[in-house]
Design a protein around this motif. Sequence first.
Motif, PDB file in Angstrom:
ATOM      1  N   ARG A 207      10.941   7.932  14.285  1.00 27.22           N
ATOM      2  CA  ARG A 207      10.983   7.405  15.627  1.00 27.22           C
ATOM      3  C   ARG A 207      12.147   8.324  16.551  1.00 27.22           C
ATOM      4  N   ALA A 208      11.562   8.562  17.854  1.00 25.53           N
ATOM      5  CA  ALA A 208      12.276   9.507  18.522  1.00 25.53           C
ATOM      6  C   ALA A 208      13.345   8.478  19.293  1.00 25.53           C
TER       7      ALA A 208
ATOM      8  N   ALA B 130      10.084  21.346  14.267  1.00 26.53           N
ATOM      9  CA  ALA B 130       9.459  20.351  13.304  1.00 26.53           C
ATOM     10  C   ALA B 130      10.782  19.869  12.477  1.00 26.53           C
TER      11      ALA B 130
ATOM     12  N   TRP C  94      15.809  13.270  14.114  1.00 27.47           N
ATOM     13  CA  TRP C  94      16.509  13.286  15.249  1.00 27.47           C
ATOM     14  C   TRP C  94      18.326  13.232  14.735  1.00 27.47           C
TER      15      TRP C  94
ATOM     16  N   THR D  61       5.908  17.907   8.215  1.00 29.33           N
ATOM     17  CA  THR D  61       5.925  17.276   9.877  1.00 29.33           C
ATOM     18  C   THR D  61       5.035  16.184  10.119  1.00 29.33           C
ATOM     19  N   ILE D  62       3.491  16.894   9.869  1.00 26.41           N
ATOM     20  CA  ILE D  62       2.510  16.144  10.358  1.00 26.41           C
ATOM     21  C   ILE D  62       2.475  14.762   9.424  1.00 26.41           C
TER      22      ILE D  62
ATOM     23  N   LYS E 261       8.143   5.979   8.596  1.00 22.63           N
ATOM     24  CA  LYS E 261       7.962   6.635   9.961  1.00 22.63           C
ATOM     25  C   LYS E 261       9.351   6.896  10.815  1.00 22.63           C
TER      26      LYS E 261
ATOM     27  N   TYR F  54       4.798  22.646   8.261  1.00 23.20           N
ATOM     28  CA  TYR F  54       3.974  22.061   9.484  1.00 23.20           C
ATOM     29  C   TYR F  54       3.308  20.817   8.855  1.00 23.20           C
ATOM     30  N   LEU F  55       2.882  20.911   7.726  1.00 23.05           N
ATOM     31  CA  LEU F  55       2.196  19.817   6.819  1.00 23.05           C
ATOM     32  C   LEU F  55       2.933  18.602   6.819  1.00 23.05           C
TER      33      LEU F  55
ATOM     34  N   VAL G  61       5.383  12.493  10.976  1.00 23.94           N
ATOM     35  CA  VAL G  61       5.119  11.597  12.170  1.00 23.94           C
ATOM     36  C   VAL G  61       3.981  10.839  11.789  1.00 23.94           C
ATOM     37  N   ALA G  62       3.237  11.028  10.879  1.00 23.97           N
ATOM     38  CA  ALA G  62       1.890  10.092  10.867  1.00 23.97           C
ATOM     39  C   ALA G  62       2.378   8.876  10.085  1.00 23.97           C
TER      40      ALA G  62
ATOM     41  N   ILE H  99      12.300  16.947  14.141  1.00 24.25           N
ATOM     42  CA  ILE H  99      11.584  15.612  14.046  1.00 24.25           C
ATOM     43  C   ILE H  99      11.516  15.074  12.654  1.00 24.25           C
TER      44      ILE H  99
ATOM     45  N   ARG I 224       0.903  -1.325  -0.008  1.00 22.04           N
ATOM     46  CA  ARG I 224      -0.024   0.186   0.108  1.00 22.04           C
ATOM     47  C   ARG I 224       0.799   1.371  -0.205  1.00 22.04           C
TER      48      ARG I 224
END
Lengths: 417, 435
Positions: free
Chosen positions: B423-424, B360, B367, B411-412, B421, B408-409, B415-416, B363, B26
């Motif tokens: 990972r912190a 942002a 990191w 970054t969203i 993905k 901002y988008l 993280v989504a 992330i 997918r």
Amino acid sequence: MTEVAAPTSALPEPGGPDPAAPVRRRRALGDNTIVVTLLAFVAAMVVGAILIAFSDPATRSASAYFFSAPMDTLRAAASAIGRGYAALFEGAVFNPTTAARGTVAGIFGPISETLVSATPLILGGLSVGLAFRAGLFNIGGQGQIVAGATCAGYVGFAWHLPVVIHLVVAIVAGMVGGGLWGALAGWLKARTGAHEVITTIMLNYVAVNMLGFLLSVKGFQRPPYGQAISNVVDANARLPHLLGSSLRVNAGLFLALLAAYAIHWLLTRSVLGFEFRAVGANQNAARTAGMSVERSYTRVMLIAGVLSGLAGVTQILGTNSAITGDIDAGIGFDAITVALLGRANAGGTVLAGLLFGALRAGGVQMQSSTGTPIDVVSVVQALIVLFIAAPALVRFLFRLHGSGAGAGQGLAKGWNG
Amino acid sequence: MSTAATTRPGDEVVIHRVVEKPMSTRRRVGIGVAISVLGLLSLLLGHNAQAHDARFDLSQGSEFFHVPDLVLPVAATAYVIGIILLAVGAYQAVRGFRPRGLRIAGTGIGALFMLAFLSWAASGGKGSTIDLLGVLENTLALAAPLILGALAGVLCERSGVINVAIEGQMLAGAWAGAMFGTLMGRFGGVLTALVAGALMGWLLAVFAIRYLVNQVVLGVVLNALSLGLTGFIYDAIMQPNANTMNTPQVFQPLQIPVLSKLPLVGPLIFDQNIIVYLMYALVILIQWGLFHSRWGLRTRAVGEHPKAADTVGINVLRVRYVNVILGGAIAGLGGAFMTLGSVGSFTKGITSGNGFIALAALIFGRWSPKGAVAASLLFGFAYELQTLLSLVAPPVAIPSYFLAMLPYLATIFAVAGLVGKVRAPGADGEPYVKE
């Protein structure tokens, strides 16, 4: 380190009956959240007093010869602090000078300003506090307020409905706008595990830019299209004034109190609230007990968004009459401090909102009558919250014993949590 | 600790093999479709082009030799790029790149699409020239504070302390840089900016590590504190005495001898002010140090698994203190760049959300220092694009607000997990209490 390291060591001290009595009394004081909160307030006001003295020109010029005549500096400082905090009180509670005129505005003006400032803070604080209880950190107040105010404001100026109905529809629109904006963050967390702190911060900026765009679109922007300001909300859609048109206090206050009661009921009396608290206390236990943790993320953020949306509603239908880029007025972030000070419960949040509302209203008066920059209020607010979040520090400052954990501790975990 | 490093018979040999999870169908198809959409968009841009040629200015005039303007036929360029992107998208949807290949391809795709987009933008109005070199220089200037802020975040979060207070640290640095830069000279300003940022970092460290305050709460409160304090001092003393308190000398660009004369990279990279050079050094130092030095290993250990780090004798709390305070200082430098490196004076809330964009970028850059730099440059470019589009007037007006939303988008989405993905660090945000 040592005091906080063992949060559960509130056991009675073993040993002799009497020698420990003063220690025990101090420990009892140190564990009392009300005492700690009050002391935090005192400590923050002391720092505020230093800032006021610092900003006073007379004090600064006297301090140039501090060592030859120290009393001059101290006297000037004391007078500046006295005048500053007197002005703060006059702006927030009661002003004898204006009250002497005997008009309603003169007597109740300061209280009205306090309530007007407190209304959105209470709603925003409830929003953040509710999310706290479910273990989520809602930093998205700003975005949700913007979304709520935009929707409510749009219905307010673009639709033309009969009295009462228009107001109700506009309020509902604001609740839906804020709710969806909040639920988006909850849904993202439930669906993908994206941390709500990150997504809500980002959604704040998305909302602010979206509003900026709308304020440049004809039909939303007010003619002659020079300024970034929306059309004016219809009189039908405005929250009625409570004490006549000379005072700004409006029915938004009732919305806030009603919401506070509803949240209190939700958290203490309803199944849904129980589920939220269970998820906040221990996700794994909640999941084992058959609750859908993911579903509760979306739901709690939806309700939190509705509350912030209502804060936006009171901003646009109550306090202001048109949407501007800064319709949020910093409430989204102040709401976090309100929720922390209110210990994330409804009653506490109302009191905290009133306190911060009073500080805001008083700060305006202080700035205009003594010239002390209003920013001193933000400093005091930040310090209050810093102190209550670290009770060990307050206990250290006031030489108390105790071991209670601070506000907001152990609620939201790391980015991966 | 075993004394022998060699394996003896009977020892258990553990072989770690990193197995990459194959991408789900997918997601593979989804990414392919996304690339194809960019391709279609390029075709559309080509179709919509107005002027025939787009001109890009690539030189400043001080290089060894003059770099000629790049002139591209708009429609043809956009069509060719569109077809390339469609092909790449189809390959991704059907076969799929490997993660590493996808990252490289992604960079290429972004660059190609931007070329098509800029050509199209330049074709509007009078077919004006785009000063590409200037655009890139501005991008770097806008990204510099973001890079420094994000590096501050890397230091803190890699050691396990969430830093939402980057904004406040930058603000403190910007304030100190402007005020003490006026009083003590600009180098004094930079020094005090480092100290002011470090002090904010120290507050974060003390409350997070010693008083175990929730770190996100703490970050929000420290931002408010910093905004209040600097705003207060600005209103109380800086603004009334602007001439003596708020007029620092701005750092002028320093040309590195020889290198600054190179075409393209010369004016872009080697003709900057001293804070930017400091930034280069910090980026390299932190990227190298984090993965190749004892300090880096300890930092990562403390951030991923403090208990294990403690067991082998690493002083967890000290590592965290040091990193958070250093991070604060670097964010302070980022703030100083704004007042001493570009604007030349302090105003209330001058950082205006840059600290959050730096968060942002941190992330979005997963990191890592390298990633944070790339993300900051990308976000800086998105900023610069807003200015550019208001200057060249493309055939279809694009509201700058949508461009402003992009970081901002992005970054969203990151993280989504829509583009892989992120990972912190394992123990990020969790206070360490020794049992």
